[in-house]
Design a protein around this motif. Structure first.
Motif, PDB file in Angstrom:
ATOM      1  N   TRP A  64       0.827  -1.150   0.019  1.00 12.70           N
ATOM      2  CA  TRP A  64      -0.088   0.019   0.082  1.00 12.70           C
ATOM      3  C   TRP A  64       0.867   1.397   0.082  1.00 12.70           C
ATOM      4  CZ3 TRP A  64      -1.209   4.390   2.796  1.00 12.70           C
ATOM      5  CH2 TRP A  64      -2.385   5.039   2.462  1.00 12.70           C
ATOM      6  N   SER A  67       2.845   1.803  -3.169  1.00  7.60           N
ATOM      7  CA  SER A  67       1.953   2.190  -4.324  1.00  7.60           C
ATOM      8  C   SER A  67       1.800   3.783  -4.203  1.00  7.60           C
ATOM      9  CB  SER A  67       0.339   1.434  -4.284  1.00  7.60           C
ATOM     10  OG  SER A  67      -0.377   1.899  -5.304  1.00  7.60           O
ATOM     11  N   TRP A  85      -4.767   9.270  -6.104  1.00 10.10           N
ATOM     12  CA  TRP A  85      -4.607   7.781  -5.706  1.00 10.10           C
ATOM     13  C   TRP A  85      -5.788   7.502  -5.070  1.00 10.10           C
ATOM     14  CZ3 TRP A  85      -3.595   5.018  -1.438  1.00 10.10           C
ATOM     15  CH2 TRP A  85      -3.093   3.747  -1.790  1.00 10.10           C
ATOM     16  N   GLN A  88      -8.977   6.543  -6.771  1.00 10.49           N
ATOM     17  CA  GLN A  88      -8.670   5.194  -7.563  1.00 10.49           C
ATOM     18  C   GLN A  88      -8.751   4.212  -6.602  1.00 10.49           C
ATOM     19  OE1 GLN A  88      -4.887   5.691  -9.757  1.00 10.49           O
ATOM     20  NE2 GLN A  88      -5.868   6.601 -11.366  1.00 10.49           N
ATOM     21  N   TRP A  89      -8.346   4.243  -5.449  1.00  4.42           N
ATOM     22  CA  TRP A  89      -8.268   3.053  -4.523  1.00  4.42           C
ATOM     23  C   TRP A  89      -9.712   3.011  -4.126  1.00  4.42           C
ATOM     24  CZ3 TRP A  89      -7.283   3.813   0.984  1.00  4.42           C
ATOM     25  CH2 TRP A  89      -7.472   2.461   1.805  1.00  4.42           C
ATOM     26  N   SER A  91     -12.522   3.494  -5.658  1.00  2.00           N
ATOM     27  CA  SER A  91     -13.091   2.960  -7.032  1.00  2.00           C
ATOM     28  C   SER A  91     -13.052   1.707  -7.027  1.00  2.00           C
ATOM     29  CB  SER A  91     -12.975   3.718  -8.065  1.00  2.00           C
ATOM     30  OG  SER A  91     -13.246   5.135  -7.750  1.00  2.00           O
ATOM     31  N   GLU A  92     -12.142   0.977  -6.609  1.00  2.00           N
ATOM     32  CA  GLU A  92     -11.818  -0.525  -6.740  1.00  2.00           C
ATOM     33  C   GLU A  92     -13.225  -1.201  -6.210  1.00  2.00           C
ATOM     34  OE1 GLU A  92      -8.043  -1.485  -4.902  1.00  2.00           O
ATOM     35  OE2 GLU A  92      -6.961  -0.297  -6.255  1.00  2.00           O
ATOM     36  N   PRO A  93     -13.432  -2.443  -6.966  1.00  2.82           N
ATOM     37  CA  PRO A  93     -14.652  -2.939  -6.616  1.00  2.82           C
ATOM     38  C   PRO A  93     -14.657  -3.700  -5.545  1.00  2.82           C
ATOM     39  CG  PRO A  93     -13.490  -3.942  -8.678  1.00  2.82           C
ATOM     40  CD  PRO A  93     -12.827  -2.725  -8.263  1.00  2.82           C
ATOM     41  N   ASP A  94     -13.291  -4.001  -4.960  1.00  3.10           N
ATOM     42  CA  ASP A  94     -13.263  -4.830  -3.449  1.00  3.10           C
ATOM     43  C   ASP A  94     -12.840  -3.766  -2.527  1.00  3.10           C
ATOM     44  OD1 ASP A  94     -10.492  -4.326  -4.491  1.00  3.10           O
ATOM     45  OD2 ASP A  94     -10.129  -6.401  -3.719  1.00  3.10           O
ATOM     46  N   PHE A  95     -12.972  -2.446  -2.620  1.00  5.77           N
ATOM     47  CA  PHE A  95     -12.435  -1.405  -1.691  1.00  5.77           C
ATOM     48  C   PHE A  95     -13.581  -1.926  -0.418  1.00  5.77           C
ATOM     49  CE2 PHE A  95     -13.308   2.503   0.510  1.00  5.77           C
ATOM     50  CZ  PHE A  95     -11.832   2.777   0.967  1.00  5.77           C
TER      51      PHE A  95
END
Length: 185
Positions: A64, A67, A85, A88-89, A91-95
């Motif tokens: 993490w 990145s 950043w 984007q994080w 918006s990740e499907p598994d957030f």
């Protein structure tokens, strides 16, 4: 399968399951089944669940943080890059929010190793924000940390980029008020 491969498989399974379902909801037998690592090898590598949770969080911290550091490296406006950043994080499907605060929320001050990793992760994040804020601006680093953590907590409840965008606007207003400089677009 050697110990290195077994360790990787165990950590991959632990990360996916702990982050998605919670630490207490996932037993070691489930980790064994998902990883395909025999129970004897699992307990050889991680004698207790606390050791596995600690290793999962340590590995997640390294990835993490690397990145985020990569995202801000060389940017003309690294504070803006932090919030981009985050968007984007989020918006990740598994957030599912911050793995470290999730672990702390579940386990509290219980396992010392886990608590140490959580504290170290937050200290590293604050240190990165202090680097971005510049020398002698510790109070700004603390304020940016609150914006980052607040946006992450809000995004855990309402996933998507909006909490990061709102936190970026707040950071922009904060920087304008402090320096009279340009706003983060």
């Amino acid at each position: 399968m050697d110990d290195e491969e077994a360790r990787t498989r165990l950590l991959d399974a632990a990360e996916a399951l702990f982050y998605a379902e919670g630490i207490q909801a996932v037993g070691m037998d489930r980790i064994r089944t998902e990883s395909g690592v025999p129970l004897k090898r699992l307990y050889k590598l991680f004698p207790a669940k606390e050791a596995l949770v600690t290793a999962y969080l340590e590995r997640r911290d390294r990835r993490w943080t690397a990145s985020l550091r990569g995202a801000v490296a060389g940017c003309a406006d690294p504070v803006e890059a932090v919030f981009d950043w985050l968007a984007q994080w989020f918006s990740e499907p598994d957030f599912r929010g911050c793995a470290f605060l999730n672990a702390y929320g579940e386990l509290g001050t219980g396992p010392a190793g886990v608590l140490d990793v959580v504290r170290r992760h937050k200290a590293e994040l604050r240190e990165l924000l202090a680097e971005l804020a510049g020398p002698g601006r510790e109070d700004l680093a603390d304020q940016l940390l609150i914006l980052v953590e607040g946006a992450t907590a809000v995004a855990a409840l309402t996933p998507g980029p909006e909490p990061a965008h709102r936190a970026r606007e707040a950071a922009s207003a904060l920087l304008l008020a402090r320096e009279g400089g340009r706003a983060i677009a």
